[in-house]
Motif scaffolding. Structure first.
Motif, PDB file in Angstrom:
ATOM      1  N   HIS A  59      62.846  39.426  56.015  1.00  0.00           N
ATOM      2  CA  HIS A  59      63.368  39.748  57.191  1.00  0.00           C
ATOM      3  C   HIS A  59      64.373  41.027  57.449  1.00  0.00           C
ATOM      4  CE1 HIS A  59      61.847  35.951  59.043  1.00  0.00           C
ATOM      5  NE2 HIS A  59      62.079  35.634  57.812  1.00  0.00           N
ATOM      6  N   HIS A  60      64.313  41.770  58.378  1.00  0.00           N
ATOM      7  CA  HIS A  60      65.253  42.903  58.415  1.00  0.00           C
ATOM      8  C   HIS A  60      65.789  42.973  59.831  1.00  0.00           C
ATOM      9  CE1 HIS A  60      66.954  46.955  59.385  1.00  0.00           C
ATOM     10  NE2 HIS A  60      67.469  46.881  58.127  1.00  0.00           N
ATOM     11  N   ALA A  61      67.273  42.921  60.051  1.00  0.00           N
ATOM     12  CA  ALA A  61      67.537  42.771  61.461  1.00  0.00           C
ATOM     13  C   ALA A  61      68.741  44.291  61.635  1.00  0.00           C
ATOM     14  CB  ALA A  61      68.162  41.589  61.954  1.00  0.00           C
ATOM     15  N   ASN A  62      68.693  44.633  62.728  1.00  0.00           N
ATOM     16  CA  ASN A  62      69.943  45.668  62.878  1.00  0.00           C
ATOM     17  C   ASN A  62      70.518  45.752  64.425  1.00  0.00           C
ATOM     18  OD1 ASN A  62      67.394  47.525  62.974  1.00  0.00           O
ATOM     19  ND2 ASN A  62      68.688  48.639  64.009  1.00  0.00           N
ATOM     20  N   ILE A  68      53.529  43.360  60.116  1.00  0.00           N
ATOM     21  CA  ILE A  68      55.014  43.464  60.567  1.00  0.00           C
ATOM     22  C   ILE A  68      55.095  42.620  62.145  1.00  0.00           C
ATOM     23  CG2 ILE A  68      57.213  44.893  61.186  1.00  0.00           C
ATOM     24  CD1 ILE A  68      55.784  46.971  59.143  1.00  0.00           C
ATOM     25  N   THR A  69      55.800  41.765  62.297  1.00  0.00           N
ATOM     26  CA  THR A  69      55.943  41.001  63.484  1.00  0.00           C
ATOM     27  C   THR A  69      57.504  41.306  63.969  1.00  0.00           C
ATOM     28  OG1 THR A  69      54.705  39.105  62.917  1.00  0.00           O
ATOM     29  CG2 THR A  69      56.329  38.924  64.699  1.00  0.00           C
ATOM     30  N   ARG A  70      57.461  41.967  65.143  1.00  0.00           N
ATOM     31  CA  ARG A  70      58.838  42.527  65.526  1.00  0.00           C
ATOM     32  C   ARG A  70      59.366  41.735  66.630  1.00  0.00           C
ATOM     33  NH1 ARG A  70      59.267  48.131  64.011  1.00  0.00           N
ATOM     34  NH2 ARG A  70      57.469  49.040  63.004  1.00  0.00           N
ATOM     35  N   HIS A  84      64.774  42.982  65.268  1.00  0.00           N
ATOM     36  CA  HIS A  84      64.515  42.161  63.915  1.00  0.00           C
ATOM     37  C   HIS A  84      63.108  42.401  63.427  1.00  0.00           C
ATOM     38  CE1 HIS A  84      62.435  38.216  62.635  1.00  0.00           C
ATOM     39  NE2 HIS A  84      63.298  38.611  61.772  1.00  0.00           N
ATOM     40  N   ARG A  85      62.751  42.512  62.237  1.00  0.00           N
ATOM     41  CA  ARG A  85      61.109  42.900  62.009  1.00  0.00           C
ATOM     42  C   ARG A  85      61.013  41.637  60.585  1.00  0.00           C
ATOM     43  NH1 ARG A  85      64.564  46.359  61.948  1.00  0.00           N
ATOM     44  NH2 ARG A  85      64.533  48.257  63.291  1.00  0.00           N
ATOM     45  N   ALA A 100      69.385  36.734  59.443  1.00  0.00           N
ATOM     46  CA  ALA A 100      70.034  38.196  59.237  1.00  0.00           C
ATOM     47  C   ALA A 100      70.379  38.679  60.708  1.00  0.00           C
ATOM     48  CB  ALA A 100      68.843  38.851  58.771  1.00  0.00           C
ATOM     49  N   ILE A 101      69.671  37.927  61.759  1.00  0.00           N
ATOM     50  CA  ILE A 101      69.961  38.532  63.200  1.00  0.00           C
ATOM     51  C   ILE A 101      71.688  38.020  63.335  1.00  0.00           C
ATOM     52  CG2 ILE A 101      69.565  37.675  65.604  1.00  0.00           C
ATOM     53  CD1 ILE A 101      66.570  37.211  64.608  1.00  0.00           C
TER      54      ILE A 101
END
Length: 373
Positions: free
Chosen positions: A21-24, A136-138, A165-166, A197-198
Motif C-alpha cells: 500500500h502507498h498513501a499520500n 493497482i487498485t486506487r 491511496h494505491r 498508511a492512510i
C-alpha cells in the motif's frame, strides 16, 4: 512444463498473500515532498486535547458508493483503512499532544472514502507477467480534523486532507513490502486490503500544519487549556424486574471500575446511597429538582445513568444476552453529554464476570474512541 507450472503457482501464491500500500495527501508530490521536522522545544509542545472519532459512517459507505455509480465489488478491508483506529494510536504516541478528558479542545476526526477504481487497465499485464507487473487498485477519500472549543461550543479551525491511496497486488510485494515501510510511513505491507498508511499520512500532515499554525496564532494556542476535573455521580440502578442472578451488581461494579480506571472522579458509593432515595425520575430521565439535589448534596457536575437493562440467561440453543444503555448528563443544564448502548450475546459457558467484562469492553472502547473518557 513442470517448471513453468511451478513458477505460475509460486507467483500466484506470493501475489495472493502480499499487498503493498502507498498513501499520500493529494498535492504533496506522491509523498516525495520533504516534511519539516517538528521542534518540540517550542511553545506548542504537549497540547492537552480530547479526541472524537465517529466511525459509524462506514456502515453506510457501500450504499454511498453505489449511489455514486461505484458498482464494483469493494472489499470491507479496503474501506477499513479510512476508519482505522491507527489514527488514535498516532495521537497518543505523538509528543505534540497530551490526551486529557478534561481538555477544553476536542479534535473531531471525520473520514470518508469517496471513490474506488478497480485495476482494469493493469490487471491484464499483471496476469501476463505472472504478477510481476502490479495490479493497482486506487481509492480516493478525505480525512478532516476539526478543532472544537467545548467551553463555547464553537468550531475554531478545520484541516481537510484529500487522500490518494494505491494498493499494489504484485509478487514483488513479497520482497519490497517489508522494506519500504522502514523508510516511509506512507508505505504499508499487509496480507489483505486493510492498511494503516492512510491514517498515518493524514495525521502526520495535520500534526505539522497545526504546529505551524500555532506558532503564528497566540489566540488559538491559548485555547488549549485543561478544565477543572468533573465529578461524576454514577447512580445505582435497579432493573424493572428483580434479578434472579447477581448480574446487575456485577455490572455496576465492573462499570464503576472501568470508569475509575479511565480517570473519572466518582462520588463514593456510600455518599450516593444517602441521597439516592430522594432522587426521582421522570420518563425522560432525571427531573430538574433531582439534578439540583445531586449537585448540591454530592457536589457532582455530571450524572451517569444506566437504563434499558436486559439480561436473558442462556437456555438450550439460545445464547446468553446482556444489554444496557448508559448516558452522561450535565447536572446544571440537563444536557446529555454522551450516550452509548451495549448489546452482548454469547453461546459460551463462562463465569458471569467474564460475560459482563466482555460486554463492557467494546462499550468502554467506543467511549474512548470518541474521546469521552
Amino acid at each position: 512444463m513442470k517448471k513453468i507450472l511451478l513458477t505460475c503457482l509460486l507467483a500466484g501464491f506470493f501475489q495472493l498473500n502480499c499487498f503493498l500500500h502507498h498513501a499520500n495527501v493529494s498535492g504533496d508530490f506522491y509523498g516525495a515532498k520533504n516534511l519539516v521536522s517538528l521542534n518540540f522545544g517550542d511553545k506548542a509542545r504537549s497540547l492537552p486535547i480530547k479526541i472524537e472519532f465517529d466511525t459509524r459512517e462506514k456502515n453506510f459507505i457501500f450504499e454511498k458508493l453505489r449511489k455514486k455509480g461505484q458498482n464494483i465489488k469493494v472489499d470491507p478491508n479496503l474501506v477499513e483503512g479510512y476508519y482505522s483506529e491507527e489514527i488514535i494510536s498516532n495521537f497518543r504516541s505523538s509528543k505534540l499532544f497530551n490526551h486529557n478528558p478534561d481538555a477544553n479542545i476536542k479534535v473531531r476526526i471525520y473520514s470518508t472514502i469517496e471513490e474506488v477504481r478497480d485495476p482494469v487497465l493493469t490487471r491484464i499485464p499483471n496476469i501476463i507477467t505472472l504478477g510481476l507487473f502490479p495490479a493497482i487498485t486506487r481509492t480516493y477519500g478525505r480525512v478532516e480534523f476539526e478543532l472544537f472549543d467545548d467551553k463555547t461550543n464553537t468550531i475554531l479551525k478545520s484541516f481537510k486532507y484529500p487522500i490518494h491511496h494505491r494498493m499494489f497486488l504484485t509478487a514483488g510485494a513479497f520482497v519490497l513490502g517489508p522494506i519500504l515501510p522502514m523508510f516511509s510511513n506512507r508505505f504499508d505491507h499487509s496480507q489483505n486490503e486493510r492498511t494503516y498508511a492512510i491514517m498515518r499520512v493524514a495525521f502526520q500532515q495535520f500534526e505539522i500544519d497545526l504546529h505551524d499554525t500555532l506558532q503564528n496564532n497566540e489566540a488559538l494556542l491559548a485555547k488549549f487549556t485543561v478544565e477543572k476535573p468533573s465529578v461524576f455521580a454514577f447512580l445505582p440502578f435497579q432493573p424493572e424486574k428483580p434479578p434472579e442472578t447477581e448480574v446487575y451488581p456485577i455490572l455496576y461494579s465492573e462499570l464503576e471500575a472501568a470508569f475509575v480506571a479511565r480517570g473519572l472522579k466518582l462520588v463514593e458509593r456510600k455518599e450516593l446511597h444517602k441521597v439516592f432515595e430522594e432522587i426521582t425520575f421522570s420518563q425522560t430521565g432525571l427531573t430538574e429538582n433531582s439534578r439540583n439535589k445531586i449537585g448540591t448534596m454530592l457536589n457532582a457536575d455530571r450524572v451517569i445513568i444506566v437504563s434499558d437493562l436486559k439480561y436473558v440467561p442462556a437456555q438450550n440453543a439460545r445464547p446468553m444476552e446482556l444489554g444496557f444503555s448508559v448516558r452522561c448528563v450535565d447536572v446544571k443544564t440537563g444536557r446529555i453529554i454522551w450516550t452509548e448502548p451495549s448489546k452482548y450475546q454469547s453461546y459460551e459457558k463462562l463465569p458471569l464476570h467474564s460475560h459482563v467484562n466482555s460486554a463492557i469492553f467494546p462499550f468502554i472502547s467506543e467511549l474512548r474512541m470518541r474521546g469521552e473518557i
